[in-house]
Write a protein that holds these residues in place. Structure first.
Motif, PDB file in Angstrom:
ATOM      1  N   VAL A   1       0.837  -1.203   0.000  1.00 29.93           N
ATOM      2  CA  VAL A   1       0.000   0.000   0.000  1.00 29.93           C
ATOM      3  C   VAL A   1       0.869   1.249   0.000  1.00 29.93           C
TER       4      VAL A   1
ATOM      5  N   THR B   1      -6.307   1.717  -1.672  1.00 27.07           N
ATOM      6  CA  THR B   1      -6.266   0.753  -0.572  1.00 27.07           C
ATOM      7  C   THR B   1      -7.292  -0.348  -0.768  1.00 27.07           C
TER       8      THR B   1
ATOM      9  N   SER C   1      -1.956   5.368   3.461  1.00 28.57           N
ATOM     10  CA  SER C   1      -1.956   5.640   2.022  1.00 28.57           C
ATOM     11  C   SER C   1      -2.047   7.136   1.758  1.00 28.57           C
TER      12      SER C   1
END
Length: 371
Positions: free
Chosen positions: A170, A215, A273
């Motif tokens: 991620v 994500t 993220s």
């Protein structure tokens, strides 16, 4: 040892087999027998198996092939072979049936019929999916009333595998996306001398849209497929049936911990993220000669808490969709060598489609709410 004697009586050629009709014996007699049948022609051959002592599937297939060459219709083919012993009859019947099924062309299906079957399959799948969603929802509400029924040890273990272990990928994808998007946005901004406003674009895009979406897509490919494979393997190995026989609820035992873990871990991954994507954009702004404090002020002054909250609300829903879809597709796994692979593929595709659909729904809702 297998032997073949050929006799011709009143325009009929008799092929008298004896001995063992196994793979070595068939290999020894194949050329002679096939040449004899082709030379004699259809309807003039009689195959006598009265003196055959042993026959396996290779011999049965050999005799079926010869009878097919010697007779033009199924009735004629059955009359060609004589003297079959009782113990060899099932092998010959099976060989003949398998060959006929292999040679028969598949039935032609019209476009309307194919469309109707596809529509019926889709409706049945949607019905089953909705039913499973209802059962999962009921199980979740039951666990909310009594949290002690949740298998928390498994929940934290799934959260670690699905969330903590997914953090590196991620971070990598978010950083690259933020970097690339900043470079692309800087091209038109530079024409107006407004490169600093790239920070506004990166901040709002990552927090509201790209952070939650990236994500969710990573988790759909990583976690939904894992859930489907795990539960699908349990379904094939009849472990789920064993749980039912033991009086345990498979949904509460297997699906609820995964749904709770994914729902809780997705917003946390989204926060990472967002931060890493914004840092990727800052690298580009720093390369243009702007100080870090300028980038920070632009992002903080433009992105509000409402934007962050709106993105995190999406994440809860995305996590719920990903976990539920992966578990449901795994629960629907059928029998067969490719069943788990098919369930995994369906889980990933269904998750991504649902993520895109609900992301669009959230966008429309946020627009009309002025968020």
């Amino acid at each position: 040892m297998s032997e073949l004697n050929i006799e011709t009586v009143s325009r009929t050629t008799a092929m008298l087999f004896s001995g063992r009709l196994d793979a070595p014996g068939v290999a020894r007699l194949w050329d002679t027998a096939v040449k004899t049948v082709k030379k004699t022609g259809r309807g003039k051959i009689r195959i006598d198996l009265e003196s055959v002592d042993y026959m396996d599937m290779a011999g049965a297939t050999f005799i079926s092939h010869l009878s097919r060459l010697a007779g033009s219709t199924p009735a004629e083919q059955s009359n060609v072979v004589t003297g079959v012993k009782k113990e060899f009859a099932p092998l010959l019947d099976l060989s003949q049936k398998s060959k006929n099924e292999a040679l028969s062309p598949p039935p032609k299906v019209s476009y309307i019929e194919k469309t109707g079957k596809d529509l019926t399959t889709s409706l049945e799948d949607a019905k089953m999916f909705i039913t499973m969603v209802g059962e999962i929802t009921a199980a979740l509400f039951s666990c909310l009333k009594n949290p002690g029924r949740v298998r928390w040890a498994d929940t934290w273990m799934v959260a670690e595998r699905s969330g903590v272990n997914a953090l590196p990928i991620v971070i990598l994808i978010s950083f690259i996306v933020g970097l690339v998007m900043a470079f692309q946005a800087a091209i038109p901004m530079r024409m107006f001398g407004a490169e600093i406003y790239v920070a506004n674009l990166i901040g709002i895009a990552m927090v509201r849209e790209l952070g939650p979406l990236m994500t969710a897509i990573v988790l759909a490919g990583r976690s939904a497929s894992a859930f489907a494979a795990e539960i699908g393997t349990m379904k094939i190995n009849e472990e789920i049936d064993a749980l039912t026989v033991m009086g345990m609820e498979p949904i509460r035992f297997l699906i609820v911990p995964r749904v709770i873990a994914a729902t809780l871990i997705t917003p946390l991954l989204t926060v990472f993220s967002n931060l890493v994507g914004i840092l990727g954009g800052m690298v580009v702004i720093l390369s243009f000669g702007y100080p870090p404090i300028s980038y920070y002020n632009q992002v903080v002054g433009f992105v509000s808490w409402e934007d962050l909250a709106g993105g995190l609300v999406k994440c809860f829903v995305f996590g719920l969709l990903i976990a539920a879809t992966g578990c449901i597709r795994g629960y629907q796994t059928l029998r067969g060598p490719s069943a788990v692979g098919d369930a995994t593929t369906r889980a990933v595709v269904s998750s991504i489609i649902l993520i895109a659909v609900f992301d669009g729904i959230f966008s429309v809702i946020y627009f009309y709410l002025g968020i």
